[in-house]
Design a protein around this motif. Sequence first.
Motif, PDB file in Angstrom:
ATOM      1  N   ARG A  36      -0.298   2.548   6.832  1.00  0.00           N
ATOM      2  CA  ARG A  36      -0.140   3.926   7.296  1.00  0.00           C
ATOM      3  C   ARG A  36      -0.679   4.971   6.337  1.00  0.00           C
ATOM      4  NH1 ARG A  36       6.185   3.687   7.906  1.00  0.00           N
ATOM      5  NH2 ARG A  36       5.515   1.621   8.570  1.00  0.00           N
ATOM      6  N   ASP A  37      -0.784   4.615   5.031  1.00  0.00           N
ATOM      7  CA  ASP A  37      -1.314   5.585   4.062  1.00  0.00           C
ATOM      8  C   ASP A  37      -2.771   5.288   3.704  1.00  0.00           C
ATOM      9  OD1 ASP A  37      -1.063   3.340   2.547  1.00  0.00           O
ATOM     10  OD2 ASP A  37       0.047   4.256   0.909  1.00  0.00           O
ATOM     11  N   ARG A  54       8.291   3.247   0.887  1.00  0.00           N
ATOM     12  CA  ARG A  54       7.229   2.385   0.374  1.00  0.00           C
ATOM     13  C   ARG A  54       7.667   1.800  -0.962  1.00  0.00           C
ATOM     14  NH1 ARG A  54       1.320   4.710  -0.902  1.00  0.00           N
ATOM     15  NH2 ARG A  54       2.052   4.682  -3.067  1.00  0.00           N
ATOM     16  N   GLN A  59      -3.683   0.997  -3.787  1.00  0.00           N
ATOM     17  CA  GLN A  59      -4.710   1.954  -3.368  1.00  0.00           C
ATOM     18  C   GLN A  59      -6.091   1.304  -3.339  1.00  0.00           C
ATOM     19  OE1 GLN A  59      -3.729   5.009  -2.380  1.00  0.00           O
ATOM     20  NE2 GLN A  59      -1.613   4.432  -2.910  1.00  0.00           N
TER      21      GLN A  59
END
Length: 413
Positions: A36-37, A54, A59
């Motif tokens: 979702r991110d 989370r 990343q």
Amino acid sequence: MSGCEGETAGFDTQLLYFTCSSLSSDDRRLYLISDRDGHPNVYVKDLASGEERRLTDNQNGILKSYVYFDGTPGKGLGKASVCLDSSRDIIYYIQDNEICKVGLDGAIHVLNHVPDGRMTAFTHVSSDGWKLCVPMTDGRILDFNPDTEGYGLDKRPVYNIDGRVQEERLSSYLCVFDTETGNLLYEKPVPLCWITHVQFNPIDSDIIMYNHEWPSFDCGIRRIWLYDHSKDEIRCVRCEGTDTLGNPGGFPRRAADWVCHEMWSDDGGVIVYHGGYADGPAMVGKYELESNRYWEIALPDDFKAYGHFTMDHQQNLCCDGYFKFPEDIKVVRENSTDNGPDPHKKDGEYISRVIPHWEEGRLEWVPLCKHQSDWLGQDAHPHPIYNHGGGEIYFNSRSGKYVKVYATKTKTD
């Protein structure tokens, strides 16, 4: 069928792999992998309040590993590596080739690292919480070039992976780490083998069940193995023979069969698996360690849709495939994951509760709902699991653009 994610949400969310639970032992918290991110991360959802947090901090996309063949070597979250200690609410995972753990407090601890030149797969934590097994294989196993790169959502390589293992004499390694110190407790090399699934015996963590993935020959007997570290002994679980109980079809166990998706019972005394007989029907089987006995139940001839079997705490089964009503019309779709060693297409439609009657050689099927998943790629496999209380089954589904998580009650009345 009730959703755990909004249907309009523009991201994928899935359960952890079915060799561990995705739920805390009190069934209050659900652990999920979601992008979702913009990158896959592990989230925990409070099922009473709906609050989600989370836990990981990725990343860097998806780490290349088994099933996630198009991931980045050495970078990203190992989606296949995420496993839950459901009694202690601790997540174990691989991030950028570091072996990590995180609890509900959000504090991330690096335990160890994956050595250069190794490829990883699905991990497992012992029921006592003290050991973590990370299966590794010589990295050459998934070396790509433009001529061998796969296609479809999973980018499965076009070459025979187990064939490469045999021809180039590659090895896998059962790497067991201390979950507190991160120290490597031992590393057991297994030559000529591609290990992707590992599961500690729930009662005796010296015993690890492991697999030979996608065997290029003798799948009926090469798939499931046990390693006893206390004796440094390896043995095959499903051997050829005719001494099968509860088997009214009289099918022998043969090397030419196909066997897959093994899992332990809670008491560590039974292994359940499924597959298909060579030139015969699909089947589900049970092996009892103490007696060295087998039970196998052949499925109806028209139950040809691939599915997974998992167990609740009473050894009842659930399944995301095989079952069909006589009037059902099969969905036809192209799926690159159909091109593996398993003989059944990924076109199952139902989540079913399955009550085995092993001695009678029959299964009692209770279809609960249509999961409606397109099965396109690994993440869209429903991989149903019971909650700890046994009253609900959670599963993945992609019936539109995104993979979501759903739950259905196990009672139909």
